[in-house]
Design an enzyme around this catalytic site. Sequence first.
Site, PDB file in Angstrom:
ATOM      1  N   TYR A 121       0.861  -1.190   0.000  1.00 17.36           N
ATOM      2  CA  TYR A 121       0.000   0.000   0.000  1.00 17.36           C
ATOM      3  C   TYR A 121       0.890   1.230   0.000  1.00 17.36           C
ATOM      4  O   TYR A 121       1.844   1.336   0.779  1.00 17.36           O
ATOM      5  CB  TYR A 121      -0.913   0.027   1.227  1.00 17.36           C
ATOM      6  CG  TYR A 121      -1.746   1.294   1.293  1.00 17.36           C
ATOM      7  CD1 TYR A 121      -3.001   1.341   0.701  1.00 17.36           C
ATOM      8  CD2 TYR A 121      -1.255   2.449   1.904  1.00 17.36           C
ATOM      9  CE1 TYR A 121      -3.758   2.510   0.729  1.00 17.36           C
ATOM     10  CE2 TYR A 121      -2.001   3.615   1.921  1.00 17.36           C
ATOM     11  CZ  TYR A 121      -3.252   3.638   1.334  1.00 17.36           C
ATOM     12  OH  TYR A 121      -3.984   4.787   1.340  1.00 17.36           O
ATOM     13  N   GLU A 148      -3.104   7.629  -4.342  1.00 22.55           N
ATOM     14  CA  GLU A 148      -3.139   6.338  -3.641  1.00 22.55           C
ATOM     15  C   GLU A 148      -2.916   5.217  -4.646  1.00 22.55           C
ATOM     16  O   GLU A 148      -3.604   5.147  -5.672  1.00 22.55           O
ATOM     17  CB  GLU A 148      -4.484   6.136  -2.937  1.00 22.55           C
ATOM     18  CG  GLU A 148      -4.546   4.833  -2.151  1.00 22.55           C
ATOM     19  CD  GLU A 148      -5.925   4.592  -1.541  1.00 22.55           C
ATOM     20  OE1 GLU A 148      -6.016   4.512  -0.306  1.00 22.55           O
ATOM     21  OE2 GLU A 148      -6.895   4.477  -2.316  1.00 22.55           O
TER      22      GLU A 148
END
Length: 395
Positions: free
Chosen positions: A109, A197
């Site tokens: 992530y 992101e």
Amino acid sequence: MDIHEYQAKELLQKFGVGVPRGGIAYSPEQAMYRAHELSGERCVVKAQIHSGARGKAGGVRVCSCEKEVMEAASWMLGRKLVTHQTGPQGKLVSRLYVEEATDIRQEIYLGFVLDRKEERVVVVASAAGGMEIEEISANEPDSIIRSVVDPAVGMQNFQAREIAFQLDLDPALIPAAVKMITGCYRALRELDATMVEINPLVVTGAGEIVALDAKMAFDDNALFRRPDISELRDKSQEDPRETYAEDRGLSYIGLEGRIGCIVNGAGLAMATLDMIKMAGGEPANFLDVGGGASPDRVLMSFKAVLNDPNVEAILVNIFAGINRCDWIAEGVVRAVQELDLDVPLVVRLSGTNVAEGKRILDDSGLDIATADTLAEAAEAVVAAWKTSITAEEAV
């Protein structure tokens, strides 16, 4: 402003971020053609909506042949996907991204966001990719890596290396990871983005680092100097109430209640929402009509509020400083007359030219209730709303 995954990937690729090959499709036939162009045995069909958790809703499918691509595209296009982020109304799928399948060896992530408390860009990363950041923080809080970027110098290579080393990457991949991290930061800074992101950022079986998914959000107030970014806006993915208001220069946020609000000033608007809730009602929106509101602007505000079919009463709460109560009153009267208003309306005016404003409302002969204080106005509009609901149920 949010953009689609494929648009974010195209932007990030310009800053050195690796992404799998893929193409956009607007029909099942075009999706099949895209899969043929990729000439691989497996590909992934992804619904392009402004929401996460698409896979859980059936919006991401791995296909092993062109027939499966056709079937997946036919199922997705024209459908409203419902995820925990879209709410029960879902979001319409009008385009797909067909991408080559990736041999995933490791998932990571990686996120960049403006932290308003720190007043800095903050990098948030985790070796536990593939999940929403909320799930990661709840299930594996120790895996969260947080690094604050000094705006005076920006993201430095040593800082990116520190993040990369904490992600348990193969040492041979550290230079590529540093390029990826610094590229994402440059994209955020140079494009006036508020969020980047990548989830998941993956290490492939061939030892490459690629962004398997990507999200970007941009500062609406900076779009005037980013026309190329502004063109990426997809209004079909936005709340139509908010789009209507924004296009007319109104500050509007749609909520789930039944009582529409027209207020001047963000602080007073927030207080109005609180008072409505304390009186037993639920606000349908936040709307700041702004300073120096003309009668025309007030009329537009009524139209914006009434675009929500759930609105069953309206409260106008104005404390006039820059504004003038007589302008507001003229706008209210015009709105009631021109829009044939059929829901209860309560108006509270205070400040500049308040006596003239009240006179205009009184002389109009229209069914407009007035109040002197915010508390009285909130109680009056909730009571009027409940009475109208009871009357409708009786009929």
